[in-house]
Motif scaffolding. Structure first.
Motif, PDB file in Angstrom:
ATOM      1  N   UNK A 296       0.828  -1.207   0.000  1.00 28.10           N
ATOM      2  CA  UNK A 296       0.000   0.000   0.000  1.00 28.10           C
ATOM      3  C   UNK A 296       0.862   1.257   0.000  1.00 28.10           C
ATOM      4  N   UNK A 297       1.919   1.242   0.813  1.00 29.30           N
ATOM      5  CA  UNK A 297       2.814   2.406   0.871  1.00 29.30           C
ATOM      6  C   UNK A 297       3.510   2.630  -0.465  1.00 29.30           C
ATOM      7  N   UNK A 298       3.970   1.549  -1.084  1.00 30.66           N
ATOM      8  CA  UNK A 298       4.665   1.672  -2.372  1.00 30.66           C
ATOM      9  C   UNK A 298       3.729   2.210  -3.454  1.00 30.66           C
ATOM     10  N   UNK A 299       2.517   1.675  -3.513  1.00 31.50           N
ATOM     11  CA  UNK A 299       1.587   2.086  -4.565  1.00 31.50           C
ATOM     12  C   UNK A 299       1.052   3.493  -4.355  1.00 31.50           C
ATOM     13  N   UNK A 300       1.051   3.956  -3.104  1.00 29.89           N
ATOM     14  CA  UNK A 300       0.633   5.337  -2.843  1.00 29.89           C
ATOM     15  C   UNK A 300       1.745   6.334  -3.152  1.00 29.89           C
ATOM     16  N   UNK A 301       2.996   5.857  -3.139  1.00 31.56           N
ATOM     17  CA  UNK A 301       4.141   6.749  -3.353  1.00 31.56           C
ATOM     18  C   UNK A 301       4.451   6.971  -4.827  1.00 31.56           C
ATOM     19  N   UNK A 302       4.137   5.992  -5.668  1.00 30.10           N
ATOM     20  CA  UNK A 302       4.475   6.093  -7.090  1.00 30.10           C
ATOM     21  C   UNK A 302       3.417   5.375  -7.916  1.00 30.10           C
TER      22      UNK A 302
ATOM     23  N   UNK B 208      12.242   5.072  -2.802  1.00 31.82           N
ATOM     24  CA  UNK B 208      12.892   4.688  -1.544  1.00 31.82           C
ATOM     25  C   UNK B 208      11.788   4.368  -0.550  1.00 31.82           C
ATOM     26  N   UNK B 209      11.879   3.188   0.047  1.00 32.20           N
ATOM     27  CA  UNK B 209      10.847   2.726   0.984  1.00 32.20           C
ATOM     28  C   UNK B 209      11.502   2.121   2.207  1.00 32.20           C
TER      29      UNK B 209
ATOM     30  N   UNK C   6       7.061   4.014   5.176  1.00 28.01           N
ATOM     31  CA  UNK C   6       6.956   5.267   4.428  1.00 28.01           C
ATOM     32  C   UNK C   6       7.789   5.171   3.165  1.00 28.01           C
ATOM     33  N   UNK C   7       7.325   5.875   2.130  1.00 28.77           N
ATOM     34  CA  UNK C   7       7.966   5.754   0.821  1.00 28.77           C
ATOM     35  C   UNK C   7       7.814   7.047   0.042  1.00 28.77           C
TER      36      UNK C   7
END
Length: 384
Positions: free
Chosen positions: A48-54, A241-242, A268-269
């Motif tokens: 979820x964090x990765x897909x929200x960041x990019x 970066x995550x 966080x990412x």
């Protein structure tokens, strides 16, 4: 760009230093994860964090990706990268179309030393010890260890003009072979540097001679940390970066220390390395408040002592280059980290990467407490 000098909180603008400049708005995603979460729940939060960041628009089907973890030792997370983060990202990147995913690092000089004619230690063995190697193979990734290919498996890449590096930085040739780089650090205190987050992870790319210059010319140690991330091979290929930080190594570091396990941990990412490190340092500072007083004696922070920091750095220089180099090493000046604005690495990065990012927080799930988000926002925002 608007000068932020008049808007800086007390202590942000120092005599003799350039005023910090405000940079563009930058997106940072945060996902919360409960202390009681199982691996499946943790992996879901990481994705979820990765897909929200990019939006992964940079990734085309068939592309190759290098994932850079932090394997400075063989110790378990959070002394090294969380294997669950590796599992989650490899799976996600494959779903997005990546054909080849290579995981590569070279461990710290206490454990691994590459010389022109010999090799001591093994990052492969350390990566097995901390659980990352098995995770990579099971998830369908490849392992790559530059030291196993020898002294000439590196190439010289130049940091930004006007940097404090005297020489080019020796980077592993594998970076030339991939289309993208994804960085997967962890959140930790560091006995010499104060903190080891995303930008400090660059050391794991370098050949021994670059690490020697870094530690020998210690007066600009922190500035060179930021400058090293301007080499073309990283600047053109680093996409994300995550950090998984449901555990934080809050004292000592990089290989051991008191581990804080908050009720709600964070992942966080960001596509911005600088924005990522602003959050990571804020989370480290927040977590250090939770270290019980009785453990301060058990895991004493050598970074509090200028004498010990300088002595320890000379010991590292000796390991890297011998006694003569150690004797002539510059003094490593510690700087207290009471706020992110104290960090010389970040301050140099603000100069190099277009100013102080204005962070726009994206909730990747509903588990980040409102009060925590407010605190992190305050810690990373220059007051108007």
């Amino acid at each position: 760009t608007v000068s932020a000098a008049a808007a800086m909180p007390s202590g942000v603008v120092r005599a003799g230093e350039k005023p910090l400049e405000l940079g563009p708005e930058v997106k940072v995603s945060m996902a919360g994860v409960s202390r009681a979460a199982n691996e499946t729940e943790l992996i879901t939060a990481i994705r979820q964090a990765a897909e929200a960041a990019t939006d992964f628009s940079w990734l085309s089907r068939g592309d190759s990706i290098l994932i850079k973890p932090v394997v400075n030792s063989g110790n378990a997370y959070p002394a090294t990268t969380n294997p669950a983060g590796m599992k989650a990202l490899i799976g996600l990147l494959k779903e997005k179309g990546a054909k080849r995913i290579i995981v590569s690092d070279m461990s710290g000089i206490e454990h691994v030393k590459l010389s022109p004619d010999k090799l001591r230690g093994s990052t492969r063995d350390l990566m097995k010890s901390c659980g990352i190697a098995q995770t990579v193979v099971e998830a369908g990734g490849e392992l790559h260890f530059p030291e196993e290919e020898g002294w000439h498996s590196f190439f010289e890449d130049g940091p930004v003009s006007g940097s404090n590096w005297k020489n080019g930085i020796m980077m592993p040739k594998i970076i030339k072979e991939v289309d993208h780089v994804v960085l997967l650090p962890r959140c930790s205190r560091h006995a010499l540097a104060g903190a080891t987050l995303g930008m400090k992870a660059a050391v794991g790319y370098w050949r021994t001679d670059s690490r020697l210059e870094y530690h020998h010319d210690a007066a600009t140690f922190h500035e060179k940390t930021a400058e090293a991330n301007t080499v073309t091979s990283l600047k053109e290929k680093l996409r994300l970066t995550l950090t998984v930080a449901d555990k934080i190594q809050a004292t000592f570091g990089p290989d051991k220390g008191y581990v804080v396990v908050p009720d709600i941990g964070l992942i966080f990412a960001s596509e911005s390395l600088v924005a990522h490190d602003m959050i990571s340092l804020s989370w480290l500072l927040e977590s250090r408040l939770k270290v019980p007083e009785e453990y301060q004696k058990v895991y004493q922070d050598p970074y509090k002592s200028q004498f010990i920091v300088n002595l320890a750095n000379r010991w590292v220089v000796k390991l890297l280059g011998g006694i003569v180099q150690a004797t002539g090493a510059e003094k490593l000046l510690r700087n207290d980290l009471e706020a992110i604005w104290d960090d010389r690495v970040l301050r140099r990065a603000f100069e190099l990467f277009g100013g102080v990012p204005q962070l726009r927080f994206i909730d990747a799930n509903s588990s980040v407490p409102d009060e925590l988000r407010r605190r992190l926002t305050a810690m990373t925002t220059i007051p108007a």
